[in-house]
Motif scaffolding. Structure first.
Motif, PDB file in Angstrom:
ATOM      1  N   SER A  70      -2.461   2.487 -75.679  1.00 24.69           N
ATOM      2  CA  SER A  70      -3.500   1.624 -75.103  1.00 24.69           C
ATOM      3  C   SER A  70      -3.215   0.147 -75.322  1.00 24.69           C
ATOM      4  N   ASN A  71      -2.376  -0.155 -76.313  1.00 26.55           N
ATOM      5  CA  ASN A  71      -2.079  -1.544 -76.635  1.00 26.55           C
ATOM      6  C   ASN A  71      -0.758  -2.040 -76.047  1.00 26.55           C
ATOM      7  N   CYS A  72      -0.169  -1.248 -75.178  1.00 25.22           N
ATOM      8  CA  CYS A  72       1.042  -1.702 -74.482  1.00 25.22           C
ATOM      9  C   CYS A  72       0.685  -2.876 -73.578  1.00 25.22           C
ATOM     10  N   CYS A  73       1.473  -3.927 -73.622  1.00 20.41           N
ATOM     11  CA  CYS A  73       1.161  -5.154 -72.884  1.00 20.41           C
ATOM     12  C   CYS A  73       1.672  -5.131 -71.449  1.00 20.41           C
ATOM     13  N   THR A  74       2.703  -4.349 -71.192  1.00 16.45           N
ATOM     14  CA  THR A  74       3.285  -4.302 -69.850  1.00 16.45           C
ATOM     15  C   THR A  74       3.388  -2.858 -69.378  1.00 16.45           C
ATOM     16  N   PHE A  75       3.541  -2.683 -68.095  1.00 14.31           N
ATOM     17  CA  PHE A  75       3.688  -1.341 -67.537  1.00 14.31           C
ATOM     18  C   PHE A  75       4.996  -0.716 -68.014  1.00 14.31           C
ATOM     19  N   TRP A  76       6.013  -1.575 -68.178  1.00 15.30           N
ATOM     20  CA  TRP A  76       7.320  -1.125 -68.660  1.00 15.30           C
ATOM     21  C   TRP A  76       7.190  -0.505 -70.044  1.00 15.30           C
ATOM     22  N   GLU A  77       6.435  -1.141 -70.930  1.00  9.81           N
ATOM     23  CA  GLU A  77       6.213  -0.602 -72.271  1.00  9.81           C
ATOM     24  C   GLU A  77       5.419   0.695 -72.204  1.00  9.81           C
ATOM     25  N   LYS A  78       4.416   0.718 -71.367  1.00 16.70           N
ATOM     26  CA  LYS A  78       3.543   1.888 -71.256  1.00 16.70           C
ATOM     27  C   LYS A  78       4.329   3.131 -70.844  1.00 16.70           C
ATOM     28  N   ILE A  79       5.209   3.002 -69.862  1.00 24.07           N
ATOM     29  CA  ILE A  79       5.931   4.169 -69.383  1.00 24.07           C
ATOM     30  C   ILE A  79       6.996   4.614 -70.376  1.00 24.07           C
ATOM     31  N   ILE A  80       7.679   3.667 -71.021  1.00 26.66           N
ATOM     32  CA  ILE A  80       8.734   4.040 -71.970  1.00 26.66           C
ATOM     33  C   ILE A  80       8.158   4.793 -73.169  1.00 26.66           C
ATOM     34  N   PHE A  81       7.085   4.275 -73.748  1.00 25.40           N
ATOM     35  CA  PHE A  81       6.549   4.915 -74.948  1.00 25.40           C
ATOM     36  C   PHE A  81       5.762   6.186 -74.618  1.00 25.40           C
ATOM     37  N   THR A  82       5.189   6.242 -73.417  1.00 29.97           N
ATOM     38  CA  THR A  82       4.559   7.482 -72.970  1.00 29.97           C
ATOM     39  C   THR A  82       5.616   8.560 -72.785  1.00 29.97           C
ATOM     40  N   LEU A  83       6.733   8.176 -72.188  1.00 29.99           N
ATOM     41  CA  LEU A  83       7.837   9.118 -71.966  1.00 29.99           C
ATOM     42  C   LEU A  83       8.422   9.613 -73.286  1.00 29.99           C
ATOM     43  N   LEU A  84       8.626   8.692 -74.223  1.00 30.40           N
ATOM     44  CA  LEU A  84       9.189   9.061 -75.520  1.00 30.40           C
ATOM     45  C   LEU A  84       8.309  10.070 -76.257  1.00 30.40           C
ATOM     46  N   TYR A  85       6.993   9.817 -76.250  1.00 33.18           N
ATOM     47  CA  TYR A  85       6.100  10.734 -76.970  1.00 33.18           C
ATOM     48  C   TYR A  85       5.931  12.059 -76.237  1.00 33.18           C
ATOM     49  N   SER A  86       5.744  12.003 -74.924  1.00 31.38           N
ATOM     50  CA  SER A  86       5.430  13.220 -74.172  1.00 31.38           C
ATOM     51  C   SER A  86       6.609  14.176 -74.026  1.00 31.38           C
ATOM     52  N   SER A  87       7.828  13.667 -74.213  1.00 32.31           N
ATOM     53  CA  SER A  87       9.012  14.518 -74.060  1.00 32.31           C
ATOM     54  C   SER A  87       9.723  14.786 -75.379  1.00 32.31           C
ATOM     55  N   GLY A  88       9.545  13.886 -76.346  1.00 29.76           N
ATOM     56  CA  GLY A  88      10.210  14.057 -77.631  1.00 29.76           C
ATOM     57  C   GLY A  88      11.682  13.707 -77.624  1.00 29.76           C
ATOM     58  N   VAL A 126      22.745  -2.421 -65.715  1.00 26.61           N
ATOM     59  CA  VAL A 126      22.915  -2.459 -67.167  1.00 26.61           C
ATOM     60  C   VAL A 126      21.710  -1.784 -67.816  1.00 26.61           C
ATOM     61  N   ALA A 127      21.974  -0.830 -68.699  1.00 28.82           N
ATOM     62  CA  ALA A 127      20.880  -0.099 -69.356  1.00 28.82           C
ATOM     63  C   ALA A 127      20.126  -1.003 -70.323  1.00 28.82           C
ATOM     64  N   VAL A 128      18.847  -0.746 -70.471  1.00 29.79           N
ATOM     65  CA  VAL A 128      18.034  -1.486 -71.441  1.00 29.79           C
ATOM     66  C   VAL A 128      18.593  -1.227 -72.834  1.00 29.79           C
ATOM     67  N   SER A 129      18.501  -2.206 -73.706  1.00 31.05           N
ATOM     68  CA  SER A 129      19.054  -2.045 -75.048  1.00 31.05           C
ATOM     69  C   SER A 129      18.078  -1.323 -75.966  1.00 31.05           C
ATOM     70  N   ILE A 130      18.625  -0.605 -76.923  1.00 30.56           N
ATOM     71  CA  ILE A 130      17.811   0.080 -77.921  1.00 30.56           C
ATOM     72  C   ILE A 130      17.006  -0.932 -78.723  1.00 30.56           C
ATOM     73  N   ARG A 131      17.638  -2.061 -79.032  1.00 33.46           N
ATOM     74  CA  ARG A 131      16.978  -3.080 -79.855  1.00 33.46           C
ATOM     75  C   ARG A 131      15.722  -3.623 -79.182  1.00 33.46           C
ATOM     76  N   SER A 132      15.754  -3.802 -77.881  1.00 34.50           N
ATOM     77  CA  SER A 132      14.585  -4.350 -77.185  1.00 34.50           C
ATOM     78  C   SER A 132      13.417  -3.362 -77.215  1.00 34.50           C
ATOM     79  N   ILE A 133      13.713  -2.075 -77.141  1.00 34.16           N
ATOM     80  CA  ILE A 133      12.669  -1.054 -77.218  1.00 34.16           C
ATOM     81  C   ILE A 133      12.087  -1.008 -78.629  1.00 34.16           C
ATOM     82  N   GLN A 134      12.954  -1.107 -79.631  1.00 37.27           N
ATOM     83  CA  GLN A 134      12.491  -1.097 -81.015  1.00 37.27           C
ATOM     84  C   GLN A 134      11.594  -2.296 -81.315  1.00 37.27           C
ATOM     85  N   ALA A 135      11.986  -3.460 -80.798  1.00 31.08           N
ATOM     86  CA  ALA A 135      11.193  -4.674 -81.027  1.00 31.08           C
ATOM     87  C   ALA A 135       9.824  -4.555 -80.363  1.00 31.08           C
ATOM     88  N   ALA A 136       9.798  -4.025 -79.144  1.00 33.82           N
ATOM     89  CA  ALA A 136       8.528  -3.843 -78.427  1.00 33.82           C
ATOM     90  C   ALA A 136       7.625  -2.864 -79.171  1.00 33.82           C
TER      91      ALA A 136
END
Length: 292
Positions: free
Chosen positions: A109-127, A193-203
């Motif tokens: 619920s606290n994701c600031c962008t749609f990009w963050e919302k989909i990435i973290f939803t995907l990570l949790y819902s799929s494992g 170019v694929a998104v970096s792991i570091r940028s996802i971790q920082a978000a």
């Protein structure tokens, strides 16, 4: 060159790219520590090196990597005895950090962008792992079968992961807005170019703080939470093992860390005995005398 032979051998045996890089780095550290070729070392030198690693407070995982890399290297020249003075490091079993479902909702619920919302939803819902997310291609998403194809997971094993309906709906919106070309999640440097792991971790850390979650957690905590919540919902370990892509079910056993509160909610088998009623017998001592 022996280094090239070691790398070639790992490639032939199907070692993951990350493992090859880690093992090569381990041998480089060993060489620099003694300032001479590993071919010139003795078993006592390897002992001293591991003592140095211990004194440097290296993690168990790091020690296991060094041990495996050095063992592989000396196996190539038939000198396995080089590690005869060093015991095989053992990884201590730890209880993983897990977010509650309430914390997951707060995080998303606290994701600031749609990009963050989909990435973290995907990570949790799929494992799936963060390294698997950054390598996802558009073609890996199968909306019809509700599945995500992981072409090369840890250890180089391919598998399918879950694609939840809510995640699929978000993904379709994301693809319409961002119009990815090859990589599903691309970098600001370009769609090729694929998104970096570091940028996802920082978000993730930014959002965790916004959500007010005090519990320690990383992006990998979403994977732990996925597995734990499935286990709590009654799904078997074998199914969870396949979804997570674990080669050995011993790894999946890590998630058997249910809380005392969950344990106390388990129904005792005595409760299922229909013809047993409390108080049907008088309390007696070992001599058959009734207590009054």
């Amino acid at each position: 060159m022996l280094k090239d032979k070691m790398i070639s051998d790992m490639i032939v045996h199907g070692y993951a790219t990350k493992t090859i890089r880690n093992y090569t780095t381990c041998m480089t550290v060993l060489t620099r520590y003694f300032q001479k070729s590993p071919l010139e070392l003795e078993p006592t030198d390897i002992y001293k090196f591991f003592l140095y690693l211990r004194l440097e407070n290296r993690s168990d995982s790091s020690l296991i990597n060094f041990y495996s890399a050095i063992l592989l290297f000396y196996s190539l020249i038939d000198r396995k005895e080089m590690l005869q003075l060093v015991p095989l490091p053992k990884r201590k079993r730890t209880v993983v950090s897990v977010f509650s479902q309430t914390e997951i909702v707060s995080l998303l619920s606290n994701c600031c962008t749609f990009w963050e919302k989909i990435i973290f939803t995907l990570l949790y819902s799929s494992g799936i792992r963060i390294g698997e997310v950054v390598n996802l291609q558009i073609s890996d998403i199968d909306f019809e079968r509700k599945a995500i194809f992981i072409e090369s997971g840890k250890g180089g094993h391919a598998r399918y992961a879950l694609l939840a309906d809510k995640t699929a709906a978000l993904l379709k919106q994301y693809m319409e807005i961002y119009n990815p070309k090859s990589y599903l999640f691309f970098s600001h440097k370009g769609k090729d170019v694929a998104v970096s792991i570091r940028s996802i971790q920082a978000a993730f850390q930014k959002i965790r703080k916004l959500a007010g979650i005090q519990k320690y957690g990383t992006v990998h905590t979403l994977r732990h939470s996925f597995a734990t919540h499935l286990l709590e919902d009654g799904y078997g370990l074998v199914y969870i093992q396949k979804l997570l892509g674990h080669a050995d079910i011993k790894t999946t056993l890590l998630y058997l860390h249910v809380s005392p509160e969950s344990l106390l909610q388990i129904t005792s088998p005595l409760e299922k005995i229909g013809n047993f009623k409390p108080g049907m017998f008088e309390s007696q001592n070992q001599y058959g005398l009734q207590f009054r």
